[in-house]
Design an enzyme around this catalytic site. Structure first.
Site, short mmCIF file in Angstrom:
data_model
loop_
_atom_site.label_atom_id
_atom_site.label_comp_id
_atom_site.label_asym_id
_atom_site.label_seq_id
_atom_site.Cartn_x
_atom_site.Cartn_y
_atom_site.Cartn_z
N ASP A 99 98.06 -23.01 51.92
CA ASP A 99 98.85 -21.99 52.59
C ASP A 99 98.01 -21.35 53.69
O ASP A 99 96.83 -21.03 53.48
CB ASP A 99 99.27 -20.95 51.55
CG ASP A 99 100.17 -19.88 52.11
OD1 ASP A 99 101.28 -20.22 52.55
OD2 ASP A 99 99.75 -18.71 52.10
N GLU B 38 99.19 -26.14 55.95
CA GLU B 38 100.14 -25.35 56.70
C GLU B 38 99.34 -24.84 57.90
O GLU B 38 98.50 -23.95 57.75
CB GLU B 38 100.68 -24.18 55.88
CG GLU B 38 101.68 -23.35 56.66
CD GLU B 38 102.14 -22.11 55.89
OE1 GLU B 38 103.34 -21.80 55.94
OE2 GLU B 38 101.28 -21.45 55.27
#
Length: 659
Positions: free
Chosen positions: A326, A362
């Site tokens: 993330d 990401e």
């Protein structure tokens, strides 16, 4: 008698006792706190000794696996100088591998001098149990299925009630049967490590249901894994037995301790100055490259070691196949910005345990220079939001999007050919946990996040969505059909792209969040998957296009489509697209003619035509042929033989294979 000394951190179990080790440069003293088996009564508080590397150690004779513990750190309390030492705060070991209860937000967790012993989970001394380590099952070009563990099975009628919403439920035969039906190659589990609610949620009666607010990086959240690491290990083994890989979505960019008004739970109380990034020459100001109040200093050697050790923990003790990171640019950040070959990213790829695991980034955060799509190391796959937006805009009907569609279908070479890239590293998706569901994308022109308690200010404002004439739910059959057709067209387009593809759980069956595009705080029917309400037509269509992806080798290849014998772009007439065709702003049709191996015919080479019609009218394509009709249309039911002049229904994608 003391066992052999260890360079490890955390609680290390020996035959004669347990050694505890925790790093802190600035703490004046760290104490080990031991608790009774129920985790409520403290029975010992023992000072630890600092070594030359600022590791505080203590060996406790006779202590065994299962003991409950925490730390207290004493030192200077001066938040303006970045120092947060408060011995009244019980701290979780950053290397804790199991905790005895979930984290619960309480304002007292952030108030100096308020004892937090009764508010905090206790770490549990846990010995490692090795998993079977096998070569990762997932390969680039496969189908990733993003799963929020609790919402995915909390309403599943076949899963025993005691297992619903847990990691164990993923191994239930009915769940696995669904995964196999739709052709899933890997499940990507949204965060499963222990997290805490953001402080604004409890007053609103809301809870964080996604887990992107971690406190402990190795310990599984007891709400998802009451069976601890054993539960995860057994579930991974069950999925592996069915040929399905497991990827963990992990958060190493921030922690739930938040900004200076947040809580003191672990890293802040141990060494805030070193674990977090601070503004230059302003040690009291936390850098907020994450939008959550703090940012981990991933270039610090101890933070890097914690990250690497956490990843190794999940490979060695659970056997997982890879990781999704993330806000991954934080992993490559230094004081001067993002570094593609930065120390932590390089260390992950160089580690002997991690070297063959699948890594997915990401590729953005909100800090300076935070958008890094295409700039990660060559062995990383990357979430491709450019493709997401281009495909959405194409099907919405925006002008000048035909070229963007072709570029996306061909592997996004404009992005991934940088840094001498030889093939696509794209993870192609149309919807993810963050944003509209696939059905909401074609049902809502704007977000509807009022249930989140922020007056609809949260979440993205631009979703490139459309509502087909009515905002939200409708009883009109014609609009419902148009929406279903649009979702089918979107699914077909996604599964026809070169690169890996990702679908969020339930999007294959028409799930809706009623227009909420930021449902992280909705641990309720808004996010819970209604298995009985899944649209069978959409599920069958997903299985169909996933089957095509497995059948034809062109989709699992990762080299860019170049036009040199591998792909031809054709117009309605069957002729190659001309410059004027490409430059037509409102062009509504496109044909992609692919050279591919057919696994259903022992890999024999053939041609596959993928035809796109985004208009509201039927269109008639002529496919290139010889002296006799040579094309069969592929459908979920069977292959049809329509000849060389074929009809495309409005708002549809069709597949044809050459005889």
């Amino acid at each position: 008698m003391r066992g052999e000394s260890s360079a490890q951190s955390g609680a290390i179990v020996f035959e004669t006792g347990v050694e505890f080790a925790v790093w802190s440069h600035h703490a004046a003293q760290i104490e080990l706190c031991l608790f009774e088996d129920d985790g409520n009564r403290e029975f010992a508080r023992l000072p630890m000794a600092r070594d030359s590397n600022h590791v505080h150690r203590l060996f406790v004779d006779g202590l065994k696996q299962g003991a409950r513990y925490g730390y207290r750190a004493d030192g200077i309390y001066a938040p303006d100088n970045g120092l947060w030492y408060d011995p009244s705060k019980l701290l979780i070991d950053p290397y804790a591998k199991e905790i005895d209860r979930p984290f619960r937000y309480d304002p007292r967790l952030g108030i100096y001098g308020e004892d937090s012993q009764d508010l905090m989970p206790k770490a549990i001394v846990t010995a490692d149990t090795r998993a079977e380590i096998r070569k990762p099952l997932f390969k680039p070009g496969g189908f990733i299925y993003e799963v929020a563990v609790r919402p995915f099975t909390i309403l599943h009628p076949d899963v025993p009630e005691a297992e619903r919403g847990t990691i164990a439920a993923l191994a239930h035969p009915s769940v696995i049967a669904h995964l196999k039906r739709i052709g899933v190659d890997a499940v990507e589990l949204m965060p499963i490590t222990a997290w805490i609610d953001e402080r604004h949620l409890p007053p609103l009666g809301l809870t964080n249901g996604w887990g992107y607010n971690p406190v402990a990086f190795m310990a599984l959240d007891p709400r998802l894994a009451p069976g601890g690491m054993t539960e995860l290990r057994q579930t991974v083994a069950a999925l592996h037995g069915e040929g399905i890989a497991v990827i963990l979505d992990l958060v190493f960019n921030h922690t739930g301790e938040s900004d200076r008004y947040g809580t003191t739970l672990s890293l802040r109380g141990l060494d805030n100055l070193h674990y977090y990034r601070h503004a230059q020459n302003m040690p009291g100001e936390l850098v907020n490259d994450t939008g959550t109040g703090n940012t981990l200093a991933c270039d610090h050697p101890e933070v890097r070691r914690l990250i690497i050790d956490s990843l190794r923990h999940f490979v060695l003790n659970a056997g997982v196949d890879g990781f999704r990171f993330d806000l991954a640019p934080v992993l490559g950040r230094t004081a001067t910005g993002f570094e593609r070959d930065g120390g932590t990213l390089a260390a992950i790829l160089a580690d002997t345990v991690l070297a063959d695991r699948m890594m997915i980034a990401e590729p953005w955060d909100i800090g300076p220079g935070g958008y890094q799509l295409g700039n990660f190391p060559s062995s990383f796959l990357e979430w491709n939001d450019r493709l997401r937006d281009d495909l959405r805009c194409y099907w919405r009907g925006d002008d000048w999007k035909t070229g963007a569609l072709a570029t996306a279908l061909a592997g996004s070479s404009d992005i991934f050919s940088r840094n001498d890239g030889k093939g696509t590293r794209s993870v192609n998706f149309l919807a993810a946990h963050d944003g509209f569901t696939l059905t909401d994308l074609v049902s809502y022109a704007g977000k509807h996040n009022d249930a989140n308690g922020e007056h609809n200010r949260d979440g993205h404002n631009e979703n490139h969505s459309w509502n087909n004439g009515v905002e939200g739910e409708t009883v009109y059959p014609s609009i419902r059909k148009r929406r279903r057709d649009d979702v089918m067209a979107l699914l077909s387009t996604l599964f026809a792209t070169r690169g890996s593809v990702m679908l969020t759980a339930g999007d294959e069956g028409g799930r809706s969040q009623h227009g909420n595009n930021n449902a992280y705080c909705q641990d309720n029917e808004i996010t819970w998957l209604d298995w009985k309400g899944l649209n069978e037509d959409l599920v069958a269509h997903t299985a169909f296009v996933a089957g095509l992806r497995r059948r034809f080798t062109v989709f699992s290849d990762t080299g860019f489509l170049s036009g040199n014998g591998d792909v031809e772009w054709i117009s309605l007439s069957g002729e190659p697209m001309t410059v004027s065709d490409w430059e037509m702003p409102s062009l509504s049709t496109l044909g992609m003619l692919l050279s591919t191996g057919d696994r259903s015919a022992r890999g024999r080479q053939t041609r596959l035509a993928v035809l796109f019609n985004r208009s509201g009218d039927r269109q008639f394509f002529t496919l290139p042929s010889g002296t006799e009709p040579a094309w069969r249309q592929l459908t979920p039911d069977a292959a049809k033989k329509p000849g060389d002049r074929v009809t495309l229904e409005p708002r549809s994608v069709a597949f044809f294979v050459e005889k």
